[in-house]
Design a protein around this motif. Sequence first.
Motif, PDB file in Angstrom:
ATOM      1  N   THR A   7       0.868  -1.141  -0.038  1.00 11.36           N
ATOM      2  CA  THR A   7      -0.140  -0.022  -0.062  1.00 11.36           C
ATOM      3  C   THR A   7       0.958   1.097  -0.012  1.00 11.36           C
ATOM      4  O   THR A   7       0.689   2.099  -0.826  1.00 11.36           O
ATOM      5  N   ARG A   8       1.969   1.265   0.697  1.00 10.61           N
ATOM      6  CA  ARG A   8       2.686   2.393   0.776  1.00 10.61           C
ATOM      7  C   ARG A   8       3.396   2.642  -0.476  1.00 10.61           C
ATOM      8  O   ARG A   8       3.431   3.861  -0.917  1.00 10.61           O
ATOM      9  N   LEU A   9       3.809   1.570  -1.099  1.00  4.78           N
ATOM     10  CA  LEU A   9       4.413   1.777  -2.457  1.00  4.78           C
ATOM     11  C   LEU A   9       3.416   2.330  -3.408  1.00  4.78           C
ATOM     12  O   LEU A   9       3.713   3.194  -4.278  1.00  4.78           O
ATOM     13  N   GLN A  10       2.135   1.716  -3.464  1.00  2.29           N
ATOM     14  CA  GLN A  10       0.904   2.266  -4.358  1.00  2.29           C
ATOM     15  C   GLN A  10       0.753   3.632  -4.007  1.00  2.29           C
ATOM     16  O   GLN A  10       0.815   4.668  -5.041  1.00  2.29           O
ATOM     17  N   ASP A  11       0.868   4.325  -2.862  1.00  2.00           N
ATOM     18  CA  ASP A  11       0.471   5.517  -2.658  1.00  2.00           C
ATOM     19  C   ASP A  11       1.759   6.474  -3.083  1.00  2.00           C
ATOM     20  O   ASP A  11       1.507   7.577  -3.673  1.00  2.00           O
ATOM     21  N   ALA A  50       3.973   0.152 -11.483  1.00  2.00           N
ATOM     22  CA  ALA A  50       2.519   0.410 -11.240  1.00  2.00           C
ATOM     23  C   ALA A  50       1.602  -0.917 -11.452  1.00  2.00           C
ATOM     24  O   ALA A  50       0.565  -1.330 -10.866  1.00  2.00           O
ATOM     25  N   ARG A  51       1.827  -0.972 -12.665  1.00  2.00           N
ATOM     26  CA  ARG A  51       1.139  -2.536 -13.524  1.00  2.00           C
ATOM     27  C   ARG A  51       1.332  -3.660 -12.680  1.00  2.00           C
ATOM     28  O   ARG A  51       0.411  -4.415 -12.328  1.00  2.00           O
ATOM     29  N   TYR A  52       2.560  -3.954 -12.358  1.00  2.00           N
ATOM     30  CA  TYR A  52       2.885  -5.071 -11.533  1.00  2.00           C
ATOM     31  C   TYR A  52       2.224  -5.014 -10.245  1.00  2.00           C
ATOM     32  O   TYR A  52       1.688  -6.023  -9.761  1.00  2.00           O
ATOM     33  N   LEU A  53       2.269  -4.002  -9.632  1.00  2.00           N
ATOM     34  CA  LEU A  53       1.758  -3.666  -8.191  1.00  2.00           C
ATOM     35  C   LEU A  53       0.297  -3.783  -8.161  1.00  2.00           C
ATOM     36  O   LEU A  53      -0.069  -4.497  -7.289  1.00  2.00           O
ATOM     37  N   ASP A  54      -0.368  -3.204  -9.119  1.00  6.38           N
ATOM     38  CA  ASP A  54      -1.881  -3.529  -9.066  1.00  6.38           C
ATOM     39  C   ASP A  54      -2.295  -4.996  -9.406  1.00  6.38           C
ATOM     40  O   ASP A  54      -3.143  -5.354  -8.805  1.00  6.38           O
ATOM     41  N   GLY A  55      -1.579  -5.552 -10.001  1.00 11.10           N
ATOM     42  CA  GLY A  55      -1.964  -7.212 -10.123  1.00 11.10           C
ATOM     43  C   GLY A  55      -1.873  -7.991  -8.502  1.00 11.10           C
ATOM     44  O   GLY A  55      -2.424  -8.589  -8.373  1.00 11.10           O
ATOM     45  N   GLN A  56      -0.332  -7.447  -8.055  1.00  8.25           N
ATOM     46  CA  GLN A  56      -0.326  -7.891  -6.609  1.00  8.25           C
ATOM     47  C   GLN A  56      -1.455  -7.522  -5.752  1.00  8.25           C
ATOM     48  O   GLN A  56      -1.810  -8.344  -5.002  1.00  8.25           O
ATOM     49  N   LEU A  57      -1.805  -6.329  -5.867  1.00 11.97           N
ATOM     50  CA  LEU A  57      -2.859  -5.782  -4.938  1.00 11.97           C
ATOM     51  C   LEU A  57      -4.197  -6.519  -5.235  1.00 11.97           C
ATOM     52  O   LEU A  57      -4.851  -6.940  -4.158  1.00 11.97           O
ATOM     53  N   ARG A  58      -4.426  -6.876  -6.136  1.00 11.32           N
ATOM     54  CA  ARG A  58      -5.598  -7.614  -6.704  1.00 11.32           C
ATOM     55  C   ARG A  58      -5.483  -9.029  -5.970  1.00 11.32           C
ATOM     56  O   ARG A  58      -6.545  -9.555  -5.540  1.00 11.32           O
ATOM     57  N   ARG A  59      -4.527  -9.772  -6.402  1.00 10.65           N
ATOM     58  CA  ARG A  59      -4.346 -11.071  -5.790  1.00 10.65           C
ATOM     59  C   ARG A  59      -4.352 -10.997  -4.104  1.00 10.65           C
ATOM     60  O   ARG A  59      -4.571 -12.046  -3.433  1.00 10.65           O
ATOM     61  N   TRP A  60      -3.757  -9.835  -3.594  1.00  8.88           N
ATOM     62  CA  TRP A  60      -3.659  -9.932  -2.268  1.00  8.88           C
ATOM     63  C   TRP A  60      -5.139  -9.866  -1.574  1.00  8.88           C
ATOM     64  O   TRP A  60      -5.213 -10.296  -0.488  1.00  8.88           O
TER      65      TRP A  60
END
Length: 129
Positions: free
Chosen positions: A102-106, A118-128
């Motif tokens: 979340t900190r990285l997304q912010d 950002a694209r990679y992170l979005d995928g990780q947060l969806r799976r999280w």
Amino acid sequence: MVGVDDPPRRPQLRRADRLDLILDRDGPRCVWCGRSFAALVRPTTDHLVPRVKGGPSWLENEIAACARCNNERGHLTPVDWLAECERRGWQPDRTAVGAALTRLQDAIAERGGARRAARYLDGQLRRWS
């Protein structure tokens, strides 16, 4: 050349200074396996979004990990590595990993850039979730 309207660049901290700040934030344990950092367990900084996937060397993209976990994780995603750590019977800090994502997304939303991350992170947060 930096233009008048360009945001100021953040000075890059030395690796040892970044590690100290990350240990202050994350605590004296590996977020992946839970081992305490001591004479035989060396702390490192692990990039949540690997640099080869566009992950920036920002404090928000780095977490405290032991050298073993950092090396064994390689380029596995945070979600996949967390599952592997649990499969091995280790005690990963799910709260710290989730907070770091979340900190990285912010940070990406605030600073811009890091589109691949950002694209990679979005995928990780969806799976999280």
